[in-house]
Write an enzyme that holds these catalytic residues in place. Sequence first.
Site, PDB file in Angstrom:
ATOM      1  CE  LYS A   1      -3.870  20.154  -5.949  1.00 19.26           C
ATOM      2  NZ  LYS A   1      -4.448  21.454  -5.197  1.00 19.26           N
TER       3      LYS A   1
ATOM      4  CD  GLU B   1       1.508  26.282 -21.057  1.00 22.78           C
ATOM      5  OE1 GLU B   1       2.593  27.309 -20.730  1.00 22.78           O
ATOM      6  OE2 GLU B   1       1.217  26.121 -21.957  1.00 22.78           O
TER       7      GLU B   1
ATOM      8  CB  CYS C   1       3.156  32.757 -15.727  1.00 23.32           C
ATOM      9  SG  CYS C   1       1.675  32.979 -16.679  1.00 23.32           S
TER      10      CYS C   1
ATOM     11  CD  GLU D   1       6.987  32.857 -11.315  1.00 24.20           C
ATOM     12  OE1 GLU D   1       7.194  31.929 -10.667  1.00 24.20           O
ATOM     13  OE2 GLU D   1       6.445  33.117 -12.123  1.00 24.20           O
TER      14      GLU D   1
HETATM   15  P1  NAD Z   1       2.208  25.983  -7.281  1.00 24.02           P
HETATM   16  O1  NAD Z   1       3.048  25.143  -8.018  1.00 24.02           O
HETATM   17  O2  NAD Z   1       2.474  26.453  -5.769  1.00 24.02           O
HETATM   18  O3  NAD Z   1       0.836  25.387  -7.218  1.00 24.02           O
HETATM   19  C1  NAD Z   1       0.004  24.990  -8.322  1.00 24.02           C
HETATM   20  C2  NAD Z   1      -0.930  24.020  -8.050  1.00 24.02           C
HETATM   21  O4  NAD Z   1      -0.193  22.655  -7.842  1.00 24.02           O
HETATM   22  C3  NAD Z   1      -2.018  23.914  -6.849  1.00 24.02           C
HETATM   23  O5  NAD Z   1      -3.200  23.373  -7.101  1.00 24.02           O
HETATM   24  C4  NAD Z   1      -1.117  23.073  -5.736  1.00 24.02           C
HETATM   25  O6  NAD Z   1      -1.973  22.623  -4.827  1.00 24.02           O
HETATM   26  C5  NAD Z   1      -0.387  22.060  -6.736  1.00 24.02           C
HETATM   27  N1  NAD Z   1       0.645  21.223  -5.848  1.00 24.02           N
HETATM   28  C6  NAD Z   1       1.364  21.993  -5.044  1.00 24.02           C
HETATM   29  N2  NAD Z   1       2.526  20.916  -4.609  1.00 24.02           N
HETATM   30  C7  NAD Z   1       2.015  19.625  -5.164  1.00 24.02           C
HETATM   31  C8  NAD Z   1       2.739  18.402  -5.532  1.00 24.02           C
HETATM   32  N3  NAD Z   1       3.626  18.254  -4.588  1.00 24.02           N
HETATM   33  N4  NAD Z   1       2.386  17.565  -6.234  1.00 24.02           N
HETATM   34  C9  NAD Z   1       1.168  17.779  -7.127  1.00 24.02           C
HETATM   35  N5  NAD Z   1       0.640  19.219  -7.209  1.00 24.02           N
HETATM   36  C10 NAD Z   1       0.954  20.005  -6.234  1.00 24.02           C
HETATM   37  O7  NAD Z   1       1.957  27.524  -8.134  1.00 24.02           O
HETATM   38  P2  NAD Z   1       0.985  28.490  -7.603  1.00 24.02           P
HETATM   39  O8  NAD Z   1       1.556  29.238  -6.638  1.00 24.02           O
HETATM   40  O9  NAD Z   1      -0.591  27.971  -7.542  1.00 24.02           O
HETATM   41  O10 NAD Z   1       0.815  29.479  -8.890  1.00 24.02           O
HETATM   42  C11 NAD Z   1       1.922  30.213  -9.294  1.00 24.02           C
HETATM   43  C12 NAD Z   1       3.028  29.922 -10.207  1.00 24.02           C
HETATM   44  O11 NAD Z   1       2.195  29.480 -11.328  1.00 24.02           O
HETATM   45  C13 NAD Z   1       3.899  30.693 -10.618  1.00 24.02           C
HETATM   46  O12 NAD Z   1       5.354  30.139 -10.764  1.00 24.02           O
HETATM   47  C14 NAD Z   1       3.320  31.174 -12.058  1.00 24.02           C
HETATM   48  O13 NAD Z   1       4.430  31.591 -12.936  1.00 24.02           O
HETATM   49  C15 NAD Z   1       2.788  29.836 -12.621  1.00 24.02           C
HETATM   50  N6  NAD Z   1       1.950  30.232 -13.654  1.00 24.02           N
HETATM   51  C16 NAD Z   1       2.171  29.753 -14.903  1.00 24.02           C
HETATM   52  C17 NAD Z   1       1.342  30.209 -15.844  1.00 24.02           C
HETATM   53  C18 NAD Z   1       1.770  29.705 -17.397  1.00 24.02           C
HETATM   54  O14 NAD Z   1       0.738  29.728 -18.191  1.00 24.02           O
HETATM   55  N7  NAD Z   1       2.898  29.520 -17.750  1.00 24.02           N
HETATM   56  C19 NAD Z   1       0.116  30.604 -15.510  1.00 24.02           C
HETATM   57  C20 NAD Z   1      -0.255  30.910 -14.210  1.00 24.02           C
HETATM   58  C21 NAD Z   1       0.723  30.622 -13.253  1.00 24.02           C
END
Ligand code: NAD
Length: 478
Positions: free
Chosen positions: A174, A250, A284, A381
């Site tokens: 997704k 992650e 991140c 964050e």
């Molecule tokens: P997010 O958690 O808002 O969304 C990530 C994904 O999860 C999206 O595809 C979203 O549609 C989906 N999602 C949202 N609600 C959901 C639910 N209830 N059930 C299942 N899936 C759901 O994160 P974001 O804003 O897309 O990304 C930013 C975050 O990602 C930051 O916290 C960042 O630190 C983290 N990040 C971590 C890494 C790593 O390698 N550790 C890398 C990149 C980003």
Amino acid sequence: MSSPGITNEAETPQFRAASDAGTFELKSPATRQPVALVSEATVEDTDAAVAAAKAAFPAWSALSPNDRGAYMMKLAELLLESQEELAHLEANSMGRPVSGYWDAKVAAQKLQYFATAGWDNHGQTSLHTPGFLNMTLKQPFGVVAAIIPWNVPVYFFINKMGPALAAGNTIVIKSSEKAPLTSAKVAALIQKAGFPPGVVNVLSGHGHISGSALSHHMDVRMITFTGSGRTGRLIQQAAAKSNLKNVLFELGGKSPAVIFGDADLDRAAKETANSLQFNSGQVCMANSRVYVHSSISDQFISLFKEKFQAITPGDPTQPHVTHGPQADEIQFNTIKKYIELGKRDGKLALGGDEIAGHAGYFIEPTVFLETPEDAPIMKEEIFGPVVNINVFDSEEEVIRMVNDSEYGLYASVYTRDIERAMRFAKSMEAGSVGINCTSPTGAFDMPFGGFKASGIGREGIHYSMDCYLETKTVLMRI
Ligand code: NAD
């Protein structure tokens, strides 16, 4: 433009609209104008994608690693050919400047590795139990689900798909609602590479619909997620409430960088500033907390400000632009909220506003000083070009501050004292430690992942594969 829903189990892989024909509008964060209408996958679409992956699993898992790898090699080639188009799609959907787009190239390199890595999936034998020849078998889970974020989408897509497929699983991926266009393009390339139907299924849509349906799905046996801790917690709850599927997470970070008086200050300032400039701070592992020793604090802060503000903001599709907008309005407003909290709790030393003269969601590189360690901008964050620099006097004091965080993704230390560097490498609670370097510096063959609330498990060319395999013990009397 309309984007694909899913590839399915029909004779040939295909694109389809959502089952209820629903779409959502995607706006360019650089112009605030609509750029695409994207299919919103329903629960029914999600079920169909999982069913397609389940149907494709027996034949896919029975292929030799060579045969599975051939499709991946072809896809790597297509990714390299499509770099420019992918860069422009990302610039238009989440604002990443094309000048800093490396995702497709690195994704292709990883895929080339995973295309041959299937050969290394084997177990062990043992003759240590008298009267027995015992062994372990490494076997795929079946259907794996991947949920990816918007900040480096193509890289995360491939970083999860590569090892999952090489291990013999089939997958449903997704994309993020903020950056669905490149995943749709990669789905088209998967079709062109000739993957059998149902092996890779791509859903576009919002997390609370298709993401939640995948997390709760009884036929998904493993879920791999990159995104926020908030969503990670929801997915883990869904896993627990459904079939206790395995999770690989992650998550977010609040990464510290510690600068001592004996460091190469010019390098330290340049690299710590770059860590927050890349992707407009939406990374991140960005070092959003910098700690500088009192003996050189004035000099470092002035160097840092000089380098941090040296950006060229503008239209991310233009090659000279180095600083794009924040990904969307929600992200923009969240960052502005944290900047106001920073002004309340700390001392503003640079920026602190929108960048004037642009229609999009642009934020100035922003520096705060002297913010109390328990303030929200030190604990939470922000995911934008915002940093706090605090001053310290002793090693003990700074280690305490560095580790006083729920996050533990990346930490760095700049010093020429090797013993001190190693004391910090040992003491800092983080999945990755940089010595005289900081994020986004990484290494292909090193594991990546978080301590504490920054994640569960490790990814990397030698580390991902194991997360996508079950280990079975076979006991044979002889
Ligand atoms: P997010 O958690 O808002 O969304 C990530 C994904 O999860 C999206 O595809 C979203 O549609 C989906 N999602 C949202 N609600 C959901 C639910 N209830 N059930 C299942 N899936 C759901 O994160 P974001 O804003 O897309 O990304 C930013 C975050 O990602 C930051 O916290 C960042 O630190 C983290 N990040 C971590 C890494 C790593 O390698 N550790 C890398 C990149 C980003």
